[in-house]
Enzyme design. Sequence first.
Site, PDB file in Angstrom:
ATOM      1  N   SER A 193       2.616 -24.124  -0.292  1.00  0.00           N
ATOM      2  CA  SER A 193       3.219 -24.277   1.034  1.00  0.00           C
ATOM      3  C   SER A 193       2.239 -24.213   2.184  1.00  0.00           C
ATOM      4  O   SER A 193       2.633 -24.413   3.335  1.00  0.00           O
ATOM      5  CB  SER A 193       4.309 -23.210   1.244  1.00  0.00           C
ATOM      6  N   LYS A 232       2.403 -27.109   4.441  1.00  0.00           N
ATOM      7  CA  LYS A 232       3.355 -27.229   5.548  1.00  0.00           C
ATOM      8  C   LYS A 232       2.682 -27.073   6.906  1.00  0.00           C
ATOM      9  O   LYS A 232       3.275 -27.413   7.928  1.00  0.00           O
ATOM     10  CB  LYS A 232       4.480 -26.197   5.401  1.00  0.00           C
ATOM     11  N   SER A 271       9.212 -20.916   5.548  1.00  0.00           N
ATOM     12  CA  SER A 271       8.597 -21.857   4.605  1.00  0.00           C
ATOM     13  C   SER A 271       9.651 -22.652   3.848  1.00  0.00           C
ATOM     14  O   SER A 271       9.533 -22.916   2.641  1.00  0.00           O
ATOM     15  CB  SER A 271       7.683 -21.119   3.616  1.00  0.00           C
TER      16      SER A 271
END
Length: 385
Positions: A57, A60, A117
């Site tokens: 993640s 992101k 997230s």
Amino acid sequence: MGKGLITWLVAVLIILVMLPACGGAAELSGQAAYLMDPYSGRVFLEKDSETPLPVASVSKLMTLVLVLEAVDRGEAALTDLVTASPFAASKRGSRIWLEAGEQLPLGELVYAIAVGSANDAAVAVAEFLAGSEELFVDWMNERAKELGLTATKFVNSTGLPEEDTPPNMMSAKDVARLAQYALQVPRLMDYVSTYEYTMRADTTKIPVLWNGNKLLRRYYGVDGMKTGFTTEAGYCMVATAERDSLRLIAVTLGNKSEEERESAARELLDYGFRKYQSMELYSQGTAVSVLDCPNGNPRSVDVVIPNDFRITVERGKEMDLVTVIKLNADLQAPIAQGDTVGTITAIYQDEVLGTNTLTVAQDVQKLSLPALVYRLAQGLAQAVF
């Protein structure tokens, strides 16, 4: 063996045990690590920093960059309603349990990505901005190339592993450089510095989001940026912190546990803050030289620093700094106040610690031909007598 000798041996053993801690981050945990000063670009520590690795993640962060850049350009507004598609709602892992057809403001979904997230929120936003996640990923990779991230390849907006598809890959160096750029993106730090955020307050559907970056509450100065975890990537983090005007970016990838990830990030930041300091060499407007303008009025003008000139230097080395001023050759009037006329560079031994531009403190007008002849005549007269 005498007591004095025993005491001496014990003291030596204690010193040997403490040496790794005093010496800094000699043994960096995780698969890769990177510590840098984002303002000067100086790198203080690195480990396998150019090897592409799964980053989960942490990907992101690029999603957030693209969203907030679009908002800054006026191509989207944080108040825009985003409708979740069945595909977005199907995403698993970290999520806010979007339902197909559910609408939420873009700003709420940005919080869901930055703080929680949320994979479903990331896909919904990608589809909203680009029409499909696939097109958004193309955009992510194009932006990565523009930023010079040479060891980066995105396959989705989330970092989730997908069947028969390689994961999102970045090097620790690329993650740090993306974070370095992200510091400049309007509003981004407001989101990634948020530890707790309440959304959907009027429903029972996961209204409270908690940031995976626990250092926001546990480490003085930390105010971002992003964590990640998958089985393949391990525990990853890019963290940024500022103390006494010194900002650091620390990246640790491929850790075995959440505790190891936090410890690795702490170790990097501790090393940076313990060993280095931010110094203001000159404040804005300080005169550091004089420019001679034979054909200008006035004949000489102060050369000044147009903005605060700060550098990062190892503690105890500040007295050994050297500054080198270089003025542009063949400068001719007219010169406007604020025009760049040279550079000033701070050097420690053979290492450049920082460079700043130099400007003139006032306008320099070009002399008329009669005035120039008169000045030359005065100069000849003074030379003769």
